[in-house]
Design a protein around this motif. Structure first.
Motif, PDB file in Angstrom:
ATOM      1  N   ILE A 192       0.682  -1.276   0.031  1.00 44.84           N
ATOM      2  CA  ILE A 192       0.139  -0.007   0.026  1.00 44.84           C
ATOM      3  C   ILE A 192       0.974   1.354   0.125  1.00 44.84           C
ATOM      4  O   ILE A 192       1.892   1.411   0.712  1.00 44.84           O
ATOM      5  CB  ILE A 192      -0.934  -0.179   1.235  1.00 44.84           C
ATOM      6  N   ILE A 193       0.636   2.168  -0.817  1.00 44.56           N
ATOM      7  CA  ILE A 193       1.329   3.406  -0.950  1.00 44.56           C
ATOM      8  C   ILE A 193       0.348   4.570  -0.869  1.00 44.56           C
ATOM      9  O   ILE A 193      -0.998   4.408  -0.880  1.00 44.56           O
ATOM     10  CB  ILE A 193       2.239   3.706  -2.144  1.00 44.56           C
ATOM     11  N   ASN A 194       0.527   5.679  -1.001  1.00 43.88           N
ATOM     12  CA  ASN A 194      -0.028   6.940  -1.104  1.00 43.88           C
ATOM     13  C   ASN A 194      -0.825   7.163  -2.277  1.00 43.88           C
ATOM     14  O   ASN A 194      -0.595   6.734  -3.346  1.00 43.88           O
ATOM     15  CB  ASN A 194       0.505   8.274  -0.680  1.00 43.88           C
ATOM     16  N   GLY A 195      -2.106   7.455  -2.419  1.00 46.15           N
ATOM     17  CA  GLY A 195      -2.915   7.478  -3.335  1.00 46.15           C
ATOM     18  C   GLY A 195      -4.324   7.209  -3.169  1.00 46.15           C
ATOM     19  O   GLY A 195      -4.775   6.732  -2.208  1.00 46.15           O
ATOM     20  N   ASN A 196      -4.953   7.320  -4.408  1.00 40.93           N
ATOM     21  CA  ASN A 196      -6.258   6.930  -4.614  1.00 40.93           C
ATOM     22  C   ASN A 196      -6.372   5.600  -5.286  1.00 40.93           C
ATOM     23  O   ASN A 196      -6.289   5.424  -6.569  1.00 40.93           O
ATOM     24  CB  ASN A 196      -7.113   8.114  -5.277  1.00 40.93           C
ATOM     25  N   PHE A 197      -6.809   4.714  -4.665  1.00 43.73           N
ATOM     26  CA  PHE A 197      -7.042   3.228  -5.046  1.00 43.73           C
ATOM     27  C   PHE A 197      -8.525   2.951  -5.455  1.00 43.73           C
ATOM     28  O   PHE A 197      -9.282   2.765  -5.007  1.00 43.73           O
ATOM     29  CB  PHE A 197      -6.912   2.168  -4.087  1.00 43.73           C
ATOM     30  N   SER A 198      -8.355   3.148  -6.884  1.00 39.34           N
ATOM     31  CA  SER A 198      -9.538   3.273  -7.831  1.00 39.34           C
ATOM     32  C   SER A 198      -9.515   2.034  -8.955  1.00 39.34           C
ATOM     33  O   SER A 198     -10.637   1.550  -9.400  1.00 39.34           O
ATOM     34  CB  SER A 198     -10.066   4.381  -8.250  1.00 39.34           C
ATOM     35  N   ARG A 199      -8.322   1.573  -9.138  1.00 35.66           N
ATOM     36  CA  ARG A 199      -8.244   0.460 -10.428  1.00 35.66           C
ATOM     37  C   ARG A 199      -7.130  -0.231 -10.079  1.00 35.66           C
ATOM     38  O   ARG A 199      -6.025   0.220  -9.591  1.00 35.66           O
ATOM     39  CB  ARG A 199      -7.933   1.497 -11.745  1.00 35.66           C
ATOM     40  N   GLY A 200      -7.102  -1.623  -9.890  1.00 30.30           N
ATOM     41  CA  GLY A 200      -6.248  -2.442  -9.838  1.00 30.30           C
ATOM     42  C   GLY A 200      -5.307  -2.759 -11.027  1.00 30.30           C
ATOM     43  O   GLY A 200      -5.373  -1.786 -11.961  1.00 30.30           O
ATOM     44  N   TYR A 201      -4.581  -3.841 -11.014  1.00 28.87           N
ATOM     45  CA  TYR A 201      -3.686  -4.268 -12.170  1.00 28.87           C
ATOM     46  C   TYR A 201      -4.082  -5.589 -12.693  1.00 28.87           C
ATOM     47  O   TYR A 201      -4.696  -6.500 -12.032  1.00 28.87           O
ATOM     48  CB  TYR A 201      -2.391  -4.524 -11.638  1.00 28.87           C
ATOM     49  N   CYS A 202      -4.030  -5.788 -14.082  1.00 25.79           N
ATOM     50  CA  CYS A 202      -4.185  -7.074 -14.499  1.00 25.79           C
ATOM     51  C   CYS A 202      -2.805  -7.208 -15.569  1.00 25.79           C
ATOM     52  O   CYS A 202      -2.648  -6.764 -16.589  1.00 25.79           O
ATOM     53  CB  CYS A 202      -5.302  -7.125 -15.492  1.00 25.79           C
ATOM     54  N   MET A 203      -2.015  -7.970 -14.653  1.00 25.35           N
ATOM     55  CA  MET A 203      -0.606  -8.167 -15.420  1.00 25.35           C
ATOM     56  C   MET A 203      -0.727  -9.586 -16.113  1.00 25.35           C
ATOM     57  O   MET A 203      -0.977 -10.484 -15.647  1.00 25.35           O
ATOM     58  CB  MET A 203       0.674  -8.112 -14.553  1.00 25.35           C
ATOM     59  N   GLN A 204       0.002  -9.561 -17.512  1.00 28.42           N
ATOM     60  CA  GLN A 204       0.246 -10.451 -18.196  1.00 28.42           C
ATOM     61  C   GLN A 204       1.615 -11.335 -18.215  1.00 28.42           C
ATOM     62  O   GLN A 204       2.522 -10.474 -18.213  1.00 28.42           O
ATOM     63  CB  GLN A 204      -0.236 -10.272 -19.602  1.00 28.42           C
ATOM     64  N   ILE A 205       1.908 -12.236 -17.719  1.00 28.19           N
ATOM     65  CA  ILE A 205       3.173 -12.948 -17.711  1.00 28.19           C
ATOM     66  C   ILE A 205       3.159 -14.113 -18.665  1.00 28.19           C
ATOM     67  O   ILE A 205       2.489 -15.012 -18.580  1.00 28.19           O
ATOM     68  CB  ILE A 205       3.598 -13.544 -16.380  1.00 28.19           C
ATOM     69  N   TYR A 206       4.116 -14.141 -19.501  1.00 26.56           N
ATOM     70  CA  TYR A 206       4.232 -15.044 -20.618  1.00 26.56           C
ATOM     71  C   TYR A 206       5.368 -15.246 -20.962  1.00 26.56           C
ATOM     72  O   TYR A 206       6.592 -14.874 -20.833  1.00 26.56           O
ATOM     73  CB  TYR A 206       3.468 -14.293 -21.919  1.00 26.56           C
ATOM     74  N   ARG A 207       5.680 -16.465 -21.881  1.00 21.92           N
ATOM     75  CA  ARG A 207       6.913 -16.734 -22.694  1.00 21.92           C
ATOM     76  C   ARG A 207       6.699 -16.482 -24.158  1.00 21.92           C
ATOM     77  O   ARG A 207       5.408 -16.493 -24.621  1.00 21.92           O
ATOM     78  CB  ARG A 207       7.068 -18.388 -22.385  1.00 21.92           C
ATOM     79  N   ASN A 208       7.785 -16.247 -24.834  1.00 24.33           N
ATOM     80  CA  ASN A 208       7.592 -15.890 -26.068  1.00 24.33           C
ATOM     81  C   ASN A 208       8.131 -16.806 -27.133  1.00 24.33           C
ATOM     82  O   ASN A 208       9.468 -17.029 -27.350  1.00 24.33           O
ATOM     83  CB  ASN A 208       8.447 -14.496 -26.370  1.00 24.33           C
TER      84      ASN A 208
END
Length: 209
Positions: A110-126
């Protein structure tokens, strides 16, 4: 990410040339931990991480977003090495990570700021299934409304702009003008425009040859 659920990526799943796992981070909570690991038989492997399909909505839009994610590379002796964090508008562009051991550990903070949207991270192999090149058309540009907003080194030159398109599966074409790379993830109509360079990606399926 604040869950005990797990998922295993397999090259047999899906029809995309890049198979991946998705990491959703939607809770405003400290110390949620996710482990990304490779089979024990795999060493020194490069994986890639970015916001899902590079969509703006897959990551916060503001710099003070209230939640960061620390990223650590864990080697075979379980020693961790800190990597640049995912922090609001930073760290969500495509990055390559060389794994030489157990994998990645991601932990929410948790950091300072307005939490209104999270993350959707993609982890992949190429996996190299297609060989792709760029076909240049000078003094051409795509249509306004079709391009997507991006940021990063692709704006430094036409060469970097094209390299970005080659690295991103969703990218179909780009045009470059006035130190900005316009990226198209869908088919666009092109028109004449002075001092603009358009380039379209074309790929050959090397497995079918």
């Amino acid at each position: 990410m604040c869950t005990d659920a797990s998922v295993e990526e397999s090259s047999h799943y899906g029809s995309k040339r890049v198979d991946s796992v998705l990491l959703r981070i939607t809770k405003h909570q400290n110390n949620c931990i996710c482990h990304v690991t490779l089979p024990k038989t795999v060493t020194n492997f490069t994986i890639y991480m970015s916001k899902h399909d590079l969509m703006q909505s897959a990551a916060p839009e503001i710099q003070n977003c209230g939640l960061a994610v620390d990223v650590e590379n864990v080697d075979i002796s379980n020693t961790s090495r800190s990597l640049p964090p995912i922090e609001c508008t930073s760290g969500t562009d495509v990055r390559s990570i060389v794994l030489g051991g157990n994998g990645l550990r991601l932990k929410s903070r948790i950091i300072n700021g307005n939490f209104s949207r999270g993350y959707c991270m993609q982890i992949y192999r190429n996996e190299a299934i297609y060989t792709c090149n760029m076909n240049n058309l000078p003094n051409r540009a795509g249509t306004d409304g079709d391009w997507i907003a991006t940021n990063g080194t692709q704006h430094t030159s036409f060469i970097e702009c094209k390299r970005y398109c080659l690295d991103i599966e969703a990218c179909l074409s780009v045009h470059y003008e006035q130190n900005y790379c316009f990226v198209y993830n869908r088919t666009t109509s092109i028109f004449s425009k002075d001092n603009s360079s358009y380039s379209q990606k074309y790929c050959i399926d090397t497995k079918s040859r």
